[in-house]
Design an enzyme around this catalytic site. Structure first.
Site, PDB file in Angstrom:
ATOM      1  N   CYS A   1       2.906  16.904 -61.802  1.00  0.00           N
ATOM      2  CA  CYS A   1       3.681  18.138 -61.855  1.00  0.00           C
ATOM      3  C   CYS A   1       4.782  18.007 -62.901  1.00  0.00           C
ATOM      4  CB  CYS A   1       4.317  18.475 -60.513  1.00  0.00           C
ATOM      5  SG  CYS A   1       5.315  19.978 -60.631  1.00  0.00           S
TER       6      CYS A   1
ATOM      7  N   LYS B   1      -5.142  14.365 -59.505  1.00  0.00           N
ATOM      8  CA  LYS B   1      -4.974  15.416 -60.522  1.00  0.00           C
ATOM      9  C   LYS B   1      -4.199  14.868 -61.716  1.00  0.00           C
ATOM     10  CE  LYS B   1      -3.778  20.326 -60.972  1.00  0.00           C
ATOM     11  NZ  LYS B   1      -3.439  21.543 -60.195  1.00  0.00           N
TER      12      LYS B   1
END
Lengths: 257, 304
Positions: free
Chosen positions: B129, B165
């Site tokens: 993120c 991710k």
């Protein structure tokens, strides 16, 4: 299913002034559950994001919704080039609208392009509505005759004094509240105006509902971008979201920055 | 037979289309448009061990064919999710993927334990993120750090398939992919958003209050295709492709690049029905081309 995607033909387009346009679109589905103060997310050709536009008025029996919007950037400029007969792709009805009780004495305070949603909200109030509208100048005035046609006591302020009261609409509010009490205040407009309206209401102990604006993504409360700082019941602060928890908030809930 | 049915890390999906984390909440909002069970899976809004308020607004800016966002992982905390949202999601006939994030190794270990003991079907580990200071992305930008966090989460979360991710904001994404594969990842998803910035020329201020944010949408699609293909050629575990997919043609292209499944995110904002159109179009493409199952196409691009 609370939300609808609908393809709505534009049946009437009016130019209110150089940068403000009125679209009346045909709707069968979305209009059925619509409330004043809600909004629709309008698809713009070639743009990733839709544009949230508040509902100015609607009629369930006749099957139409009206949007009044101002050209603010590329997206709204593209919308403004659409014409009668073109089809608008809308997601609606979105957000929470105004709680309407036409037996109450209500004061509506609108600034600039915050004015349109107040038209549909104030209509049921007839003579119980006082409508205070603020604009930059006389040329920017929109919809005032329509508020009057609904029976409201309409008062106008312009920043440059070219029409009505020379000054801010919040000064008209103080004046109106000095004259006679009211049960509730509904406001929509720029944040500095809303902040002053909220302070006036709080000082006089009047319930006040404000319709907020923030840059939006999904329009339904999933992406969490249109954050608005609010107070929880225990006094702690959090971010709620204009699209799903609003756009209408109780002014006491909002943390004004 | 179902041409789109896949098995990913031992989990059955009715189709390979998954809602991307951060664009679909916990599914409730889009379930007001159509039953979300029509999608193969949902990667839930990124969660942290404790509630997170996120960044101040504005949190979004439009870009040519895309957006920048700086939400900053606003979420109610993993326990709130497990108590309030997961039971509802488990009734929707959709694969539930918990996307987890943290700012310290301890946070990642703690949240991994929580999701391991929950009913989620899979875990997507967010080490990428870009919108949270001193965390998230910092773990995803070096092979050693990425492997370290993967190892910690793998150990604390042995019962769930683990998808990691990956951030595109790195020199070599395939090096990171190989590192997390070696550390125990069952699959990798990519790409997360690309760091970007927009400035309002009237105010001379960035549009985002966080100054910079993560870029997504159709504009990033070619970058995502390239990275998915590189990673597909570098690892043996399945690759889940995302980044700017808006049409069924994009989805097929991503599968040819090497994606076993795909995620749809920003396209949802333009059209909430985008994932349904993608599923329909993929199915028709397979039928027209006499392909029995989407798995036959994975990595099917013939490089020059």
């Amino acid at each position: 299913m609370k939300y609808t995607q609908e393809l709505c033909p534009i049946i009437q387009k009016d130019t209110l002034n150089r940068t403000t346009f009125s679209f009346v679109v045909k709707s069968e589905k979305a209009v059925q559950t619509m409330q004043p103060g809600q909004f629709a997310n309008l698809r713009v050709a070639g743009k990733t994001l839709r544009r949230p536009i508040s509902v100015c008025g609607f009629n369930r029996e006749e099957g139409w919704i009206r949007f009044v919007f101002e050209i603010r950037g590329e997206g709204t400029a593209i919308l403004a080039r659409m014409n009668e007969g073109d089809t608008l792709d809308i997601l609606a009805p979105l957000g929470n609208g105004f709680a309407i009780d036409p037996t109450e004495k209500a004061v509506f305070v609108g600034g600039g392009i915050g004015v349109p949603p107040l038209l549909g909200a104030s209509a049921p109030y007839g003579e119980n509505a006082t409508v205070l509208l603020g604009f930059r100048n006389m040329r920017a005035i929109i919809l005032s005759d329509e508020f009057e046609a609904n029976g409201a006591d309409v008062r106008i302020a312009t920043d440059d004094g070219s029409y009505g009261h020379h000054g801010f609409v919040t000064q008209l509010l103080a004046q109106r509240l000095d004259e006679a009490p009211c049960d509730v205040i509904y406001a929509c407009g720029p944040t500095p105006m809303l902040k002053l309206v909220a302070a006036e209401a709080e000082q006089r102990g009047i319930r006040c509902m404000v319709s907020l604006e923030e840059r939006m993504g999904c329009g339904v409360g999933a992406c969490l971008v249109c954050a608005c700082k609010t107070k929880r019941e225990d006094g702690s602060e959090t971010y709620r979201h204009v699209c799903k928890n609003g756009p209408v908030f109780d002014s006491r809930e909002v943390v004004w920055e | 037979m179902n041409r789109l049915a896949i098995n990913l890390n031992g989990v059955d999906f009715k189709n390979p289309v998954i809602a991307a984390s951060g664009t679909y909440g916990f599914g409730r909002e889009y379930n007001e448009f159509y039953p979300i069970s029509r999608l193969g899976g949902i990667s839930c809004k990124g969660m942290t061990i404790r509630e997170k308020l996120g960044n101040p607004p504005p949190r979004i800016a439009e870009t040519p064919d895309g957006i920048l966002n700086s939400v900053g992982l606003q979420n109610p905390g993993v326990e709130h999710f497990i108590e309030h949202d997961l039971p509802w999601l488990k009734q929707q006939d959709i694969v539930v993927i918990a996307n987890i994030a943290g700012s310290t190794e301890e946070d990642y270990a703690a949240i991994a334990e929580k999701v391991n003991a929950s009913d989620v079907d899979m875990v997507e580990l967010n080490i990428s993120c870009p919108n949270v200071k001193a965390g998230g992305a910092a773990f995803g930008t070096s092979p050693d750090c990425a492997a370290n966090i993967t190892r910690i989460v793998r150990e604390k979360c042995p019962n769930k398939p683990l998808m990691v991710k990956l951030s595109p904001n790195v020199t070599s994404i395939s090096e990171i992919a190989k590192a997390v594969e070696a550390a125990g990842a069952d699959s990798v998803s990519l790409i997360n958003t690309l760091l970007g910035m927009r400035i309002d020329i009237r105010t001379r201020r960035p549009i985002l209050k966080n100054n910079k944010g993560g870029m997504s949408g159709p504009a990033v699609f070619p970058i995502a295709v390239r990275m998915v293909n590189e990673v597909y050629n570098a690892v043996k575990i399945p690759v889940i492709g995302l980044g700017g997919i808006a049409t069924w043609q994009d989805a097929i292209e991503m599968v040819l690049a090497g994606a076993s499944a795909i995620q749809v995110g920003t396209a949802m904002f333009t059209d909430p029905y985008a994932p349904l159109h993608i599923i329909e179009g993929m199915d028709e493409y397979l039928e027209e081309n006499n392909i029995d199952n989407i798995a036959e196409l994975v990595g099917g691009v013939k490089l020059w």
